[in-house]
Scaffold this motif. Structure first.
Motif, PDB file in Angstrom:
ATOM      1  N   GLN A 149       0.836  -1.213   0.000  1.00  0.00           N
ATOM      2  CA  GLN A 149       0.000   0.000   0.000  1.00  0.00           C
ATOM      3  C   GLN A 149       0.865   1.255   0.000  1.00  0.00           C
ATOM      4  OE1 GLN A 149      -3.781   0.587   2.444  1.00  0.00           O
ATOM      5  NE2 GLN A 149      -2.362   1.874   3.581  1.00  0.00           N
ATOM      6  N   PHE A 150       0.427   2.251  -0.806  1.00  0.00           N
ATOM      7  CA  PHE A 150       1.049   3.580  -0.796  1.00  0.00           C
ATOM      8  C   PHE A 150      -0.005   4.604  -0.412  1.00  0.00           C
ATOM      9  CE2 PHE A 150       4.217   1.528  -3.522  1.00  0.00           C
ATOM     10  CZ  PHE A 150       5.385   2.084  -3.029  1.00  0.00           C
ATOM     11  N   GLU A 151       0.428   5.609   0.362  1.00  0.00           N
ATOM     12  CA  GLU A 151      -0.472   6.671   0.803  1.00  0.00           C
ATOM     13  C   GLU A 151       0.174   8.019   0.501  1.00  0.00           C
ATOM     14  OE1 GLU A 151      -2.833   8.110   4.876  1.00  0.00           O
ATOM     15  OE2 GLU A 151      -1.556   6.307   4.863  1.00  0.00           O
ATOM     16  N   THR A 152      -0.606   8.975  -0.035  1.00  0.00           N
ATOM     17  CA  THR A 152      -0.081  10.287  -0.400  1.00  0.00           C
ATOM     18  C   THR A 152      -1.219  11.305  -0.472  1.00  0.00           C
ATOM     19  OG1 THR A 152       1.172  11.489  -2.102  1.00  0.00           O
ATOM     20  CG2 THR A 152      -0.274   9.743  -2.875  1.00  0.00           C
ATOM     21  N   GLU A 153      -0.856  12.600  -0.561  1.00  0.00           N
ATOM     22  CA  GLU A 153      -1.849  13.665  -0.625  1.00  0.00           C
ATOM     23  C   GLU A 153      -1.480  14.653  -1.729  1.00  0.00           C
ATOM     24  OE1 GLU A 153      -0.025  13.452   2.428  1.00  0.00           O
ATOM     25  OE2 GLU A 153      -1.347  11.853   3.123  1.00  0.00           O
ATOM     26  N   GLY A 154      -2.509  15.183  -2.416  1.00  0.00           N
ATOM     27  CA  GLY A 154      -2.301  16.184  -3.456  1.00  0.00           C
ATOM     28  C   GLY A 154      -3.627  16.626  -4.046  1.00  0.00           C
ATOM     29  N   PHE A 155      -3.571  17.320  -5.198  1.00  0.00           N
ATOM     30  CA  PHE A 155      -4.780  17.803  -5.869  1.00  0.00           C
ATOM     31  C   PHE A 155      -4.441  18.105  -7.323  1.00  0.00           C
ATOM     32  CE2 PHE A 155      -8.108  20.690  -7.133  1.00  0.00           C
ATOM     33  CZ  PHE A 155      -9.220  20.222  -6.454  1.00  0.00           C
ATOM     34  N   PRO A 156      -5.348  17.805  -8.267  1.00  0.00           N
ATOM     35  CA  PRO A 156      -6.633  17.107  -8.153  1.00  0.00           C
ATOM     36  C   PRO A 156      -6.442  15.594  -8.069  1.00  0.00           C
ATOM     37  CG  PRO A 156      -6.217  17.660 -10.436  1.00  0.00           C
ATOM     38  CD  PRO A 156      -5.065  18.232  -9.658  1.00  0.00           C
ATOM     39  N   LYS A 157      -7.542  14.833  -8.264  1.00  0.00           N
ATOM     40  CA  LYS A 157      -7.434  13.384  -8.207  1.00  0.00           C
ATOM     41  C   LYS A 157      -6.441  12.906  -9.259  1.00  0.00           C
ATOM     42  CE  LYS A 157     -11.770  11.680  -6.218  1.00  0.00           C
ATOM     43  NZ  LYS A 157     -12.966  10.845  -6.460  1.00  0.00           N
ATOM     44  N   PRO A 158      -5.567  11.971  -8.881  1.00  0.00           N
ATOM     45  CA  PRO A 158      -4.539  11.514  -9.820  1.00  0.00           C
ATOM     46  C   PRO A 158      -5.005  10.322 -10.651  1.00  0.00           C
ATOM     47  CG  PRO A 158      -4.150  10.532  -7.698  1.00  0.00           C
ATOM     48  CD  PRO A 158      -5.410  11.371  -7.550  1.00  0.00           C
ATOM     49  N   GLU A 159      -4.183   9.984 -11.624  1.00  0.00           N
ATOM     50  CA  GLU A 159      -4.337   8.718 -12.339  1.00  0.00           C
ATOM     51  C   GLU A 159      -3.378   7.719 -11.697  1.00  0.00           C
ATOM     52  OE1 GLU A 159      -3.007   6.754 -16.576  1.00  0.00           O
ATOM     53  OE2 GLU A 159      -3.551   8.883 -16.544  1.00  0.00           O
ATOM     54  N   VAL A 160      -3.903   6.596 -11.231  1.00  0.00           N
ATOM     55  CA  VAL A 160      -3.100   5.615 -10.499  1.00  0.00           C
ATOM     56  C   VAL A 160      -3.103   4.290 -11.240  1.00  0.00           C
ATOM     57  CG1 VAL A 160      -2.884   4.305  -8.338  1.00  0.00           C
ATOM     58  CG2 VAL A 160      -3.541   6.718  -8.287  1.00  0.00           C
ATOM     59  N   SER A 161      -1.946   3.649 -11.303  1.00  0.00           N
ATOM     60  CA  SER A 161      -1.856   2.324 -11.914  1.00  0.00           C
ATOM     61  C   SER A 161      -0.763   1.521 -11.214  1.00  0.00           C
ATOM     62  CB  SER A 161      -1.563   2.429 -13.418  1.00  0.00           C
ATOM     63  OG  SER A 161      -0.363   3.137 -13.646  1.00  0.00           O
ATOM     64  N   TRP A 162      -0.845   0.203 -11.386  1.00  0.00           N
ATOM     65  CA  TRP A 162       0.165  -0.710 -10.867  1.00  0.00           C
ATOM     66  C   TRP A 162       0.687  -1.554 -12.028  1.00  0.00           C
ATOM     67  CZ3 TRP A 162       1.720  -1.349  -5.649  1.00  0.00           C
ATOM     68  CH2 TRP A 162       1.022  -0.569  -4.726  1.00  0.00           C
ATOM     69  N   LEU A 163       2.002  -1.738 -12.079  1.00  0.00           N
ATOM     70  CA  LEU A 163       2.624  -2.524 -13.133  1.00  0.00           C
ATOM     71  C   LEU A 163       3.246  -3.784 -12.552  1.00  0.00           C
ATOM     72  CD1 LEU A 163       4.448   0.256 -15.202  1.00  0.00           C
ATOM     73  CD2 LEU A 163       2.105  -0.582 -15.448  1.00  0.00           C
ATOM     74  N   HIS A 173      -6.546  -3.378  -8.418  1.00  0.00           N
ATOM     75  CA  HIS A 173      -5.970  -2.621  -7.301  1.00  0.00           C
ATOM     76  C   HIS A 173      -7.050  -1.721  -6.702  1.00  0.00           C
ATOM     77  CE1 HIS A 173      -5.614   0.805 -10.082  1.00  0.00           C
ATOM     78  NE2 HIS A 173      -5.132  -0.062 -10.941  1.00  0.00           N
ATOM     79  N   LEU A 174      -6.847  -1.314  -5.479  1.00  0.00           N
ATOM     80  CA  LEU A 174      -7.882  -0.593  -4.726  1.00  0.00           C
ATOM     81  C   LEU A 174      -7.412   0.823  -4.407  1.00  0.00           C
ATOM     82  CD1 LEU A 174     -10.593  -0.635  -3.119  1.00  0.00           C
ATOM     83  CD2 LEU A 174      -9.270  -1.459  -1.154  1.00  0.00           C
ATOM     84  N   GLU A 175      -8.308   1.814  -4.631  1.00  0.00           N
ATOM     85  CA  GLU A 175      -8.028   3.196  -4.255  1.00  0.00           C
ATOM     86  C   GLU A 175      -9.096   3.694  -3.287  1.00  0.00           C
ATOM     87  OE1 GLU A 175      -5.406   2.313  -6.777  1.00  0.00           O
ATOM     88  OE2 GLU A 175      -7.184   2.791  -7.965  1.00  0.00           O
ATOM     89  N   LEU A 176      -8.648   4.350  -2.229  1.00  0.00           N
ATOM     90  CA  LEU A 176      -9.545   4.986  -1.270  1.00  0.00           C
ATOM     91  C   LEU A 176      -9.189   6.466  -1.197  1.00  0.00           C
ATOM     92  CD1 LEU A 176      -9.543   2.317   1.609  1.00  0.00           C
ATOM     93  CD2 LEU A 176     -11.316   2.689  -0.125  1.00  0.00           C
ATOM     94  N   TYR A 177     -10.207   7.335  -1.289  1.00  0.00           N
ATOM     95  CA  TYR A 177      -9.972   8.780  -1.268  1.00  0.00           C
ATOM     96  C   TYR A 177     -10.720   9.426  -0.115  1.00  0.00           C
ATOM     97  CZ  TYR A 177      -8.042   8.470  -6.003  1.00  0.00           C
ATOM     98  OH  TYR A 177      -7.275   8.172  -7.099  1.00  0.00           O
ATOM     99  N   ASP A 178     -10.096  10.447   0.433  1.00  0.00           N
ATOM    100  CA  ASP A 178     -10.718  11.296   1.438  1.00  0.00           C
ATOM    101  C   ASP A 178     -10.182  12.701   1.205  1.00  0.00           C
ATOM    102  OD1 ASP A 178     -12.264  12.107   3.507  1.00  0.00           O
ATOM    103  OD2 ASP A 178     -11.039  11.204   5.091  1.00  0.00           O
ATOM    104  N   GLN A 179     -10.889  13.728   1.692  1.00  0.00           N
ATOM    105  CA  GLN A 179     -10.399  15.095   1.534  1.00  0.00           C
ATOM    106  C   GLN A 179     -10.023  15.678   2.883  1.00  0.00           C
ATOM    107  OE1 GLN A 179     -13.285  17.038  -1.463  1.00  0.00           O
ATOM    108  NE2 GLN A 179     -11.263  17.863  -1.961  1.00  0.00           N
ATOM    109  N   THR A 180      -8.852  16.292   2.928  1.00  0.00           N
ATOM    110  CA  THR A 180      -8.351  16.901   4.153  1.00  0.00           C
ATOM    111  C   THR A 180      -9.025  18.250   4.373  1.00  0.00           C
ATOM    112  OG1 THR A 180      -6.530  17.993   2.995  1.00  0.00           O
ATOM    113  CG2 THR A 180      -6.144  15.754   3.810  1.00  0.00           C
ATOM    114  N   GLU A 181      -8.759  18.867   5.523  1.00  0.00           N
ATOM    115  CA  GLU A 181      -9.380  20.148   5.841  1.00  0.00           C
ATOM    116  C   GLU A 181      -8.974  21.257   4.868  1.00  0.00           C
ATOM    117  OE1 GLU A 181      -8.541  21.134   9.866  1.00  0.00           O
ATOM    118  OE2 GLU A 181      -9.779  19.520  10.716  1.00  0.00           O
ATOM    119  N   ASP A 182      -7.782  21.181   4.310  1.00  0.00           N
ATOM    120  CA  ASP A 182      -7.348  22.216   3.373  1.00  0.00           C
ATOM    121  C   ASP A 182      -7.612  21.844   1.917  1.00  0.00           C
ATOM    122  OD1 ASP A 182      -5.512  20.200   3.365  1.00  0.00           O
ATOM    123  OD2 ASP A 182      -3.755  21.471   3.539  1.00  0.00           O
ATOM    124  N   GLY A 183      -8.503  20.856   1.698  1.00  0.00           N
ATOM    125  CA  GLY A 183      -8.985  20.564   0.355  1.00  0.00           C
ATOM    126  C   GLY A 183      -8.178  19.577  -0.454  1.00  0.00           C
TER     127      GLY A 183
END
Length: 257
Positions: A149-163, A173-183
């Motif tokens: 598992q990898f965890e990171t923060e940024g904006f906007p939603k990224p394109e994610v893939s596994w090779l 593969h599984l992606e879970l998203y949440d938004q922090t207080e600063d967006g």
């Protein structure tokens, strides 16, 4: 004569222009952004009025007239965050600098300039982005599989893939998203693989900011070596137990003797 006068007036009006060098600006989180705006300068600097507003609700972002900033009507969220290039105003530069860009700064802005030549305006759009942080790796192991598992923060939603090991795209593969207080988007991406060997690559693309991250993960399991270690531990434990029993009986025999 009247026709000549109208032509002169029309030429004067037509000679005044306000424009933006770039109609779309990508602003990066916590960095300053410069909203470019240029106009036809006039020698009479005292008549210059520059106003920046938000298009959607006419909020005042920054105002300049009477040869100084006039910020009494400035929208509160821009207090102490905006500035003009005062020394460049006489040259026709009405660009606005916004310090430490925030998510709510995204949207359309109007640059309005007035002087003795006339009044004109120009529009530009600001888009907000945040570079994704260095992905944090965690590995969860059970008897048959390993979850990477990898965890990171940024904006906007990224394109994610596994090779996979051969560079092939891995599905499921599984992606879970949440938004922090600063967006920002807080993202967790995981992939489950079978033992004994693991070689996968996590890939993330933030297209808005041209950010590409690749993080390979390689884990090897040697079950035979693992079994040998277990056997060695068991044998050593038995030997220690036998030595303890022998020492115990030897101590008892000496006391009786």
């Amino acid at each position: 004569m009247l026709w000549v006068l109208l032509c002169v007036l029309e030429a004067l009006v037509a000679s005044f222009e306000v424009s933006v060098p770039h109609k779309h600006l990508v602003a990066i989180r916590d960095r300053p952004a410069v909203l470019g705006c240029i106009f036809t300068p006039d020698p009479n600097f005292s008549s210059l009025v520059v106003t920046w507003q938000r298009q959607e609700d006419s909020r005042v972002v920054h105002s300049f007239y009477y040869q100084q900033d006039q910020l009494d009507r400035q929208s509160p969220e821009y207090h102490n965050r905006t500035s003009l290039y005062i020394s460049e105003l006489g040259k026709g530069n009405a660009s606005l600098k916004i310090a430490a860009v925030r998510p709510k700064d995204t949207g359309w802005y109007i640059c309005i300039v007035s002087n003795d030549k006339g009044t004109e305006r120009a529009l530009l759009e600001v888009t907000y982005g945040a570079l994704y942080s260095e992905p944090r790796l965690s590995i969860h192991v059970n008897s048959q599989t390993v979850t990477v598992q990898f965890e990171t923060e940024g904006f906007p939603k990224p394109e994610v893939s596994w090779l996979g090991e051969q560079g092939q795209n891995l599905s499921h593969h599984l992606e879970l998203y949440d938004q922090t207080e600063d967006g920002l988007y807080s993202m967790k991406s995981s992939y489950e693989v079978q033992k004994p060997a693991i070689k996968v690559t996590f890939m993330l693309k933030n297209h808005l900011l041209s950010q590409n991250l690749q993080r390979p993960v390689k884990i090897s399991y040697d079950d035979a070596a693992k079994r040998q270690v277990i056997i060695a531990v068991v044998v050593l434990s038995i030997l220690c137990f036998l030595l303890f029993i022998g020492f115990f009986f030897l101590t008892v025999w000496r006391r009786k003797k």
